[in-house]
Design a protein around this motif. Sequence first.
Motif, PDB file in Angstrom:
ATOM      1  N   SER A 167       0.929  -1.143  -0.068  1.00  0.00           N
ATOM      2  CA  SER A 167      -0.046  -0.080  -0.040  1.00  0.00           C
ATOM      3  C   SER A 167       0.726   1.118  -0.087  1.00  0.00           C
ATOM      4  CB  SER A 167      -0.883   0.102   1.091  1.00  0.00           C
ATOM      5  OG  SER A 167      -0.203   0.223   2.371  1.00  0.00           O
ATOM      6  N   GLY A 168       2.192   1.186   0.480  1.00  0.00           N
ATOM      7  CA  GLY A 168       3.097   2.366   0.138  1.00  0.00           C
ATOM      8  C   GLY A 168       3.065   3.379   1.679  1.00  0.00           C
ATOM      9  N   ASN A 169       2.008   2.714   2.646  1.00  0.00           N
ATOM     10  CA  ASN A 169       1.977   3.456   3.762  1.00  0.00           C
ATOM     11  C   ASN A 169       2.858   2.520   4.875  1.00  0.00           C
ATOM     12  OD1 ASN A 169       1.421   5.388   5.505  1.00  0.00           O
ATOM     13  ND2 ASN A 169      -0.925   4.757   5.593  1.00  0.00           N
ATOM     14  N   PHE A 170       4.080   3.004   4.919  1.00  0.00           N
ATOM     15  CA  PHE A 170       4.890   2.266   6.035  1.00  0.00           C
ATOM     16  C   PHE A 170       6.061   3.193   6.372  1.00  0.00           C
ATOM     17  CE2 PHE A 170       6.520   1.279   2.055  1.00  0.00           C
ATOM     18  CZ  PHE A 170       8.312   1.705   2.036  1.00  0.00           C
ATOM     19  N   GLU A 171       6.582   2.979   7.488  1.00  0.00           N
ATOM     20  CA  GLU A 171       7.826   3.678   8.179  1.00  0.00           C
ATOM     21  C   GLU A 171       9.112   2.800   8.076  1.00  0.00           C
ATOM     22  OE1 GLU A 171       7.562   6.683   8.640  1.00  0.00           O
ATOM     23  OE2 GLU A 171       5.373   6.686   8.876  1.00  0.00           O
ATOM     24  N   PHE A 172      10.084   3.379   7.330  1.00  0.00           N
ATOM     25  CA  PHE A 172      11.699   2.951   7.265  1.00  0.00           C
ATOM     26  C   PHE A 172      12.246   2.909   8.510  1.00  0.00           C
ATOM     27  CE2 PHE A 172      15.748   1.972   5.624  1.00  0.00           C
ATOM     28  CZ  PHE A 172      15.545   0.817   4.784  1.00  0.00           C
ATOM     29  N   PRO A 173      13.193   2.175   9.056  1.00  0.00           N
ATOM     30  CA  PRO A 173      14.016   2.587  10.259  1.00  0.00           C
ATOM     31  C   PRO A 173      14.971   3.773   9.520  1.00  0.00           C
ATOM     32  CG  PRO A 173      14.450   0.309   9.315  1.00  0.00           C
ATOM     33  CD  PRO A 173      13.335   0.676   8.678  1.00  0.00           C
ATOM     34  N   HIS A 174      14.971   4.791  10.694  1.00  0.00           N
ATOM     35  CA  HIS A 174      16.022   5.553  10.153  1.00  0.00           C
ATOM     36  C   HIS A 174      17.106   5.430  10.916  1.00  0.00           C
ATOM     37  CE1 HIS A 174      12.103   8.418   9.466  1.00  0.00           C
ATOM     38  NE2 HIS A 174      12.550   7.708   8.457  1.00  0.00           N
ATOM     39  N   LEU A 175      17.300   4.374  11.626  1.00  0.00           N
ATOM     40  CA  LEU A 175      18.841   4.125  12.511  1.00  0.00           C
ATOM     41  C   LEU A 175      18.746   2.657  12.629  1.00  0.00           C
ATOM     42  CD1 LEU A 175      21.206   6.206  13.321  1.00  0.00           C
ATOM     43  CD2 LEU A 175      20.154   5.756  15.625  1.00  0.00           C
ATOM     44  N   ILE A 176      19.482   1.944  12.348  1.00  0.00           N
ATOM     45  CA  ILE A 176      19.746   0.654  12.433  1.00  0.00           C
ATOM     46  C   ILE A 176      21.272   0.636  13.317  1.00  0.00           C
ATOM     47  CG2 ILE A 176      19.949  -1.784  11.743  1.00  0.00           C
ATOM     48  CD1 ILE A 176      18.609  -0.943   9.377  1.00  0.00           C
ATOM     49  N   VAL A 177      21.132   0.085  14.557  1.00  0.00           N
ATOM     50  CA  VAL A 177      22.507   0.101  15.509  1.00  0.00           C
ATOM     51  C   VAL A 177      22.584  -1.364  16.089  1.00  0.00           C
ATOM     52  CG1 VAL A 177      23.471   1.177  17.449  1.00  0.00           C
ATOM     53  CG2 VAL A 177      22.089   2.557  15.987  1.00  0.00           C
ATOM     54  N   PRO A 178      23.798  -2.139  15.519  1.00  0.00           N
ATOM     55  CA  PRO A 178      24.137  -3.202  16.327  1.00  0.00           C
ATOM     56  C   PRO A 178      24.967  -2.911  17.387  1.00  0.00           C
ATOM     57  CG  PRO A 178      25.789  -2.761  14.467  1.00  0.00           C
ATOM     58  CD  PRO A 178      24.744  -1.421  14.611  1.00  0.00           C
ATOM     59  N   VAL A 179      24.739  -3.821  18.580  1.00  0.00           N
ATOM     60  CA  VAL A 179      25.388  -3.840  19.625  1.00  0.00           C
ATOM     61  C   VAL A 179      25.852  -5.115  19.947  1.00  0.00           C
ATOM     62  CG1 VAL A 179      24.235  -1.945  20.629  1.00  0.00           C
ATOM     63  CG2 VAL A 179      23.409  -4.217  21.010  1.00  0.00           C
ATOM     64  N   ASP A 180      27.005  -5.258  20.381  1.00  0.00           N
ATOM     65  CA  ASP A 180      27.759  -6.707  20.642  1.00  0.00           C
ATOM     66  C   ASP A 180      28.305  -6.815  22.034  1.00  0.00           C
ATOM     67  OD1 ASP A 180      29.229  -8.943  20.186  1.00  0.00           O
ATOM     68  OD2 ASP A 180      30.419  -8.105  18.516  1.00  0.00           O
ATOM     69  N   SER A 181      27.819  -7.976  22.622  1.00  0.00           N
ATOM     70  CA  SER A 181      28.218  -8.332  24.105  1.00  0.00           C
ATOM     71  C   SER A 181      29.614  -8.502  24.010  1.00  0.00           C
ATOM     72  CB  SER A 181      27.331  -9.377  24.388  1.00  0.00           C
ATOM     73  OG  SER A 181      27.617 -10.657  23.608  1.00  0.00           O
ATOM     74  N   LYS A 182      30.578  -8.966  23.035  1.00  0.00           N
ATOM     75  CA  LYS A 182      31.830  -9.329  22.826  1.00  0.00           C
ATOM     76  C   LYS A 182      32.630  -8.030  22.707  1.00  0.00           C
ATOM     77  CE  LYS A 182      31.501 -14.035  21.115  1.00  0.00           C
ATOM     78  NZ  LYS A 182      31.745 -15.027  19.950  1.00  0.00           N
ATOM     79  N   SER A 183      31.985  -7.013  22.473  1.00  0.00           N
ATOM     80  CA  SER A 183      32.730  -5.812  22.455  1.00  0.00           C
ATOM     81  C   SER A 183      31.908  -4.582  23.173  1.00  0.00           C
ATOM     82  CB  SER A 183      33.039  -5.116  20.979  1.00  0.00           C
ATOM     83  OG  SER A 183      33.726  -6.243  20.432  1.00  0.00           O
ATOM     84  N   PRO A 184      31.368  -4.742  24.419  1.00  0.00           N
ATOM     85  CA  PRO A 184      30.651  -4.120  24.744  1.00  0.00           C
ATOM     86  C   PRO A 184      30.660  -2.630  24.856  1.00  0.00           C
ATOM     87  CG  PRO A 184      31.713  -5.212  26.705  1.00  0.00           C
ATOM     88  CD  PRO A 184      32.236  -5.622  25.261  1.00  0.00           C
ATOM     89  N   ASP A 185      31.702  -1.940  24.769  1.00  0.00           N
ATOM     90  CA  ASP A 185      32.106  -0.509  24.710  1.00  0.00           C
ATOM     91  C   ASP A 185      32.100   0.129  23.403  1.00  0.00           C
ATOM     92  OD1 ASP A 185      31.563  -0.257  27.619  1.00  0.00           O
ATOM     93  OD2 ASP A 185      33.640  -1.044  27.947  1.00  0.00           O
ATOM     94  N   THR A 186      31.963  -0.686  22.425  1.00  0.00           N
ATOM     95  CA  THR A 186      32.171  -0.297  21.072  1.00  0.00           C
ATOM     96  C   THR A 186      30.979   0.182  20.326  1.00  0.00           C
ATOM     97  OG1 THR A 186      33.980  -1.746  20.714  1.00  0.00           O
ATOM     98  CG2 THR A 186      32.857  -0.905  18.755  1.00  0.00           C
TER      99      THR A 186
END
Length: 321
Positions: A167-186
Motif C-alpha cells: 500500500s506504500g504506507n509504512f515507516e522505514f527505520p531511520h537508524l539501525i544500530v548493532p550492539v555486541d556483547s563481545k565488544s560491549p563498549d564499541t
Amino acid sequence: MKNFGTLAAFAAGAQALVARDDSCCFHLNASGDKTGPVGQLSDGQNRIGDDSLSPAQYCISSDGSITDGNGRGCILTPPTTQLQCDVGATPTPGFSVSPSGMLEYNGSPDFVACETGQNAGLNIYTTESSDLSQCSKVMLNADSCAAPSAPAPPPSTDNNCPTTLSSGNFEFPHLIVPVDSKSPDTASGTQFNGTVTSSISSIFNFDIPQSDSGKTCSLVFLFPELKDLETSSYSFSGDGKIDFAKLIKPADTKTTFNNAPSVEHDLGDITISPGNSYVVSTFSCPAGEAVAYEMKNAGSTDLNYFQDYNPSPLGLYITVC
C-alpha cells in the motif's frame, strides 16, 4: 512469551509456570567468560566455580521471585546488586527463564561474576560497578523451568489494515544500530544491515510522523526467499528464534551494548523462516514520537541482511493504516 514467571530469572511481569504450588525449581550453571555450576555458602551467598560447594537448588514463583532450597528469599543486595539469598528476606521479583533456558533479570540474560578477594569462587551480580574488581560477563543456564516459545504469528491477512508494504504506507527505520556483547563498549554507529548472532543484536529507530495520529501501526518482519530478492540479500542459519522488544527510548550513533536503552516491553519470541512475513505487534501509532525496537537471538540464530524495501521487501518495518 519471554516475560514468563520462571525460575530464578530476572524478568518483570512473569507469568505462572508449569509447577506445583505455582513454583518451579532448578539448578544454575554459568557460561560465558567463566563457567561452572552455581553453589551456595552457608550464609546464602551464591558462588560460581567453588568446587567445594554442591549445586544449589532454586525455585521461582509465578511473580518472578526466587527462593533457594532452604526457603531463603533471593535478593539483589545494595549497592552492588549481588545476588544473595537471606533468611527472612522478601525475594526480589522480576526474574524469568527464557525459552532457551537462560535465567534473566528484567529481560536481560547478562550477569557479572566477580572475584571475592577471600575464598574460592565468584560472586554473582546483575551490574558491574567501581566497587567490584576482576569481573567477567556470564550467563546463567537453568536446567528446568524454561518458558515455552510462543508460536510464530502467521502472515497478515487483514485486508482492512494490510501489514505489507504494497500500500506504500509504512515507516522505514531511520537508524539501525548493532550492539555486541563481545565488544560491549564499541559504538558501531548506524548501519544498513540488521544483524542477529549469539552476541550481536540490532536496534531499529522509527520516527512516527504527526500525520499518523489516530491510525494503527504494526511492527512487521518481512523475510522473503533469496530467489525473490532483486537488490538485497541475506545470510541465515540456526533455529530462527528471535526475540523482539520495545525499548524505553531510541538509540543513537554512540549506543553500545553497555549503554543501550533498556527494555520497556518484551514482545516475545518468533521463529522465522524464509518466505514468510510476521506481525510482531499491533498498536496505536505513537504520532510525533521516535520509537526503538530490538531484535536479538533467542536460540541459535545467525542472521545478517540488507534492509531494503525494493522487491521483495526485506527487514523490520512499521506499517500504517
